[in-house]
Design an enzyme around this catalytic site. Structure first.
Site, short mmCIF file in Angstrom:
data_model
loop_
_atom_site.label_atom_id
_atom_site.label_comp_id
_atom_site.label_asym_id
_atom_site.label_seq_id
_atom_site.Cartn_x
_atom_site.Cartn_y
_atom_site.Cartn_z
N LYS A 184 39.23 40.58 48.70
CA LYS A 184 38.11 41.36 48.16
C LYS A 184 36.98 40.43 47.74
O LYS A 184 37.23 39.36 47.15
CB LYS A 184 38.62 42.17 46.97
N SER A 209 37.89 50.46 43.96
CA SER A 209 36.83 49.69 44.58
C SER A 209 37.32 48.67 45.61
O SER A 209 36.51 48.01 46.28
CB SER A 209 36.04 48.94 43.49
N SER A 252 41.68 50.70 41.02
CA SER A 252 41.04 50.24 42.26
C SER A 252 41.98 49.64 43.29
O SER A 252 41.55 49.33 44.40
CB SER A 252 39.93 49.24 41.94
#
Length: 393
Positions: free
Chosen positions: A34, A111, A135
């Protein structure tokens, strides 16, 4: 990033060499990261053009990423994150919305959207994400993956962009439990020798938050788990009320998110995407009194849940209230879904305890996760239970 990225999971950075050990427990596996974690040779953009512009090329790699490289895993690329990690929808106004390979008409969730999308599409074997309010767990459920929110502080977030540090955790995704467990051995330590087993608990008030069709879809997997580990005793887990838990979590997250990103927002007034802009505007107004009450509640809740679980209790619960919403859902509908989901997801955030989502059900052709939530430090034991369950299937 891969030469071909049909699901738009990766940030299109120019490739830079990222050395890894030639042998090790993760040899042969490729992983994505990420775009909150520093990787030497790459910027860290955090899903926001201003953060990307100010980043520069990082000279050091986040320790957790380095541990994976030292274990023999090969770095594939950096994945799209929801803007400043302050969303659960998987749509970034600046970098786009990764596609959910398991249900292309539905959102990935965020996310850690790009990481989940990349793994679900088979572009890498596993991927790192972060989980503050859900997330990792939300995208894991929506994309048909294993995903862990570990005990708070268990896995290092050094050299990683913060959102709300007292809630932020480092988790990961994999399609198969065997791969997931290999990563767990590196980041958590090998599984301990079997002890006296676990005591399954059925939180009836949490199950009541899920859609009836989702409960029906999850029930066969829950029954398989109980056949393996024993019948689950019925319990209630809410303290005061789910509304109280929801608001205390939001006040904690909001205050810390504003402390983290408010200076950037006030100085540069960057254009923020839908939903993200409203959440930061709301966060700015969180009061000291609300934060004080939320911190006191968190201590009460951690004690409450810790006493309920003891050393061997494991909650069996739905990860999310239902399958992923359609990509065509409006912002208001997505916000309603997010607010309901937080009532399920807030237990792990408020307590700091680990929660593992397992891809064990489907409804209307879309994945649905069943979760295990255990006491602090039981992370590897939850993964071992998931391994055992998978082997019995």
């Amino acid at each position: 990033m891969p030469l071909h990225d049909p699901v738009h999971a990766f940030v299109p950075y120019p490739d830079a060499p990222v050395p890894h050990a030639s042998t090790g427990p993760l040899s042969g596996l490729g992983f994505a990261v990420k775009d909150l974690f520093d990787v030497a040779g790459y910027p860290t953009g955090g899903g926001n053009p201003f953060v990307l512009a100010m980043s520069g090329i990082k000279q050091q790699t986040a320790p957790t990423v380095q541990r994976l490289l030292d274990a023999g895993a090969r770095f594939i690329g950096k994945t799209v994150t929801d803007e400043l990690a302050f969303s659960m929808n998987g749509d970034n106004a600046h970098f786009g919305a990764p596609i959910n390979p398991a249900a292309p008409l539905r959102i990935c969730g965020g996310s850690s959207s790009g990481s989940a999308s990349a793994v679900a599409a088979g572009l890498c074997d596993f991927a790192l994400g972060t989980d503050t309010g859900g997330s990792v767990r939300a995208p894991a459920s929506h994309c048909g993956l294993y995903g862990l929110r570990p005990t708070h502080g268990r896995v290092s977030l050094q050299r990683t962009l913060d959102l709300a540090p007292s809630l932020d955790t480092c988790g990961w995704f994999a399609r198969e439990v065997q791969t997931f467990a290999r990563v767990a051995d590196v980041l958590l330590g090998a599984a301990a020798a079997p002890g006296g087993g676990v005591r399954l608990l059925w939180p009836r008030d949490l199950w009541a938050l899920a859609e009836p069709a989702a409960v029906q879809a999850l029930r066969p997997a829950a029954e398989r788990l109980q056949a393996l580990a024993g019948s689950a005793a019925q319990v209630s887990v809410a303290l005061d009320s789910f509304d109280a838990m929801y608001w205390h979590l939001r006040h904690l997250q909001g205050r810390e998110a504003w402390q983290t990103d408010g200076p950037l927002i006030e100085r540069f007034a960057p254009p923020l995407g839908p939903g993200v802009a409203e959440r930061f505007a709301w966060s700015r107004g969180v009061t000291d009194e609300q934060v004080m009450q939320a911190r006191a509640f968190r201590e009460r809740f951690r004690t409450h849940l810790g006493e309920l679980l003891g050393s061997d209790g494991v909650l069996v619960m739905p990860t999310m209230p239902d399958i992923a919403p359609l990509r065509t859902a409006g912002e208001a509908g997505l916000e309603d879904y997010r607010n309901l989901a937080i009532r399920l997801l807030c237990l792990a955030g408020l307590s700091g305890f680990p929660q593992l989502s397992m891809p064990l059900a489907r409804r209307d052709g879309a994945p649905l996760g069943l979760s295990l939530l255990g006491p602090a430090g039981s992370d590897r034991g939850l993964v071992a239970l998931a391994e055992h369950l998978a082997h019995q299937a």
